[in-house]
Design an enzyme around this catalytic site. Structure first.
Site, mmCIF file in Angstrom:
data_model
loop_
_atom_site.group_PDB
_atom_site.id
_atom_site.type_symbol
_atom_site.label_atom_id
_atom_site.label_comp_id
_atom_site.label_asym_id
_atom_site.label_seq_id
_atom_site.Cartn_x
_atom_site.Cartn_y
_atom_site.Cartn_z
ATOM 1 N N LYS A 1 25.589 11.444 61.011
ATOM 2 C CA LYS A 1 24.465 10.934 60.210
ATOM 3 C C LYS A 1 23.631 9.916 60.968
ATOM 4 O O LYS A 1 22.702 9.327 60.432
ATOM 5 C CB LYS A 1 24.996 10.310 58.907
ATOM 6 C CG LYS A 1 25.715 11.304 58.008
ATOM 7 C CD LYS A 1 25.975 10.671 56.641
ATOM 8 C CE LYS A 1 27.400 10.289 56.490
ATOM 9 N NZ LYS A 1 27.728 9.751 55.136
ATOM 10 N N LYS B 1 24.180 7.071 61.551
ATOM 11 C CA LYS B 1 24.186 5.783 60.837
ATOM 12 C C LYS B 1 25.160 4.852 61.547
ATOM 13 O O LYS B 1 26.302 5.216 61.803
ATOM 14 C CB LYS B 1 24.685 5.961 59.396
ATOM 15 C CG LYS B 1 23.686 6.548 58.408
ATOM 16 C CD LYS B 1 24.308 6.525 56.997
ATOM 17 C CE LYS B 1 23.350 6.972 55.930
ATOM 18 N NZ LYS B 1 23.959 6.891 54.569
HETATM 19 N N1 C2G Z 1 23.166 6.306 45.888
HETATM 20 C C1 C2G Z 1 22.497 6.159 44.675
HETATM 21 N N2 C2G Z 1 21.460 5.311 44.582
HETATM 22 C C2 C2G Z 1 21.069 4.579 45.657
HETATM 23 C C3 C2G Z 1 21.734 4.712 46.892
HETATM 24 C C4 C2G Z 1 22.799 5.582 46.983
HETATM 25 O O1 C2G Z 1 22.852 6.828 43.684
HETATM 26 N N3 C2G Z 1 20.010 3.731 45.509
HETATM 27 C C5 C2G Z 1 24.285 7.249 45.959
HETATM 28 C C6 C2G Z 1 24.053 8.395 46.948
HETATM 29 O O2 C2G Z 1 23.292 9.435 46.347
HETATM 30 C C7 C2G Z 1 25.488 8.822 47.246
HETATM 31 C C8 C2G Z 1 26.254 7.490 47.169
HETATM 32 O O3 C2G Z 1 25.421 6.572 46.428
HETATM 33 O O4 C2G Z 1 25.959 9.696 46.231
HETATM 34 C C9 C2G Z 1 26.554 6.907 48.522
HETATM 35 O O5 C2G Z 1 25.329 6.779 49.218
HETATM 36 P P1 C2G Z 1 25.378 6.737 50.837
HETATM 37 O O6 C2G Z 1 26.377 5.766 51.267
HETATM 38 O O7 C2G Z 1 23.965 6.655 51.330
HETATM 39 O O8 C2G Z 1 25.967 8.199 51.117
HETATM 40 P P2 C2G Z 1 25.414 9.288 52.134
HETATM 41 O O9 C2G Z 1 25.140 8.641 53.443
HETATM 42 O O10 C2G Z 1 24.341 10.003 51.449
HETATM 43 O O11 C2G Z 1 26.720 10.204 52.376
HETATM 44 O O12 C2G Z 1 29.194 14.231 52.679
HETATM 45 C C10 C2G Z 1 28.225 13.508 51.951
HETATM 46 C C11 C2G Z 1 27.797 12.263 52.657
HETATM 47 O O13 C2G Z 1 28.895 11.546 53.163
HETATM 48 C C12 C2G Z 1 26.969 11.389 51.707
#
Ligand code: C2G
Length: 129
Positions: free
Chosen positions: A45, A47
């Site tokens: 990612k 990240k």
């Molecule tokens: N999320 C949310 N609202 C936000 C930020 C994040 O609902 N303002 C949700 C995302 O949609 C996700 C969860 O919180 O369901 C975790 O977000 P991230 O840490 O950004 O996850 P991500 O990098 O999208 O990883 O295999 C799937 C990936 O690992 C998802």
């Protein structure tokens, strides 16, 4: 017992994450969070997490909605996770809408609306001002 699973990085934990976890837990009785490892985050990612995996794991384990935290090492582990943990529902934010529909063969798939105004990226940018 109805088991729910979700996946994510959960860096710089914020209320958008907690909103998701709270609604995920409402879908069942037991919530598993597959937490992206530092290596997976960087390799898959691009990240770079502020907090390392162990600290992000500890923060999630302190949330009342979370019952178990496991590592997410690969995109491809979802099917085996669903089978291994006998998961009923996979849930994730709707920024991933449709991306995990292949799991419908194994469990319910739910995309929940994100909390629009906050993100880890936004927090980092705001702190630079
Ligand atoms: N999320 C949310 N609202 C936000 C930020 C994040 O609902 N303002 C949700 C995302 O949609 C996700 C969860 O919180 O369901 C975790 O977000 P991230 O840490 O950004 O996850 P991500 O990098 O999208 O990883 O295999 C799937 C990936 O690992 C998802």
């Amino acid at each position: 017992m109805k088991k729910v699973i979700t996946y994510g990085t959960y860096d710089l934990l914020h209320y958008g994450h907690v909103n998701l976890l709270q609604r995920a837990k409402e879908l069942g009785d037991y919530l598993i969070v597959a937490l992206s490892t530092d290596e997976f985050n960087w390799a898959e990612k691009q990240k770079k997490c502020y907090f390392p995996y162990e600290e992000r794991k500890r923060l999630l384990e302190a949330i009342r909605y979370v019952d178990l935290v496991i590592p997410e090492n690969a995109w491809a582990q979802k099917i085996s996770d669903v089978k291994e943990f006998k998961v009923d529902t996979f849930v994730i934010g709707d920024d991933w809408e449709g991306k995990f529909d292949f799991l419908k063969e194994y469990c319910e798939v739910v995309y929940l609306p994100r909390t629009p105004e906050i993100s880890t990226t936004q927090i980092k940018e705001d702190l630079k001002k």
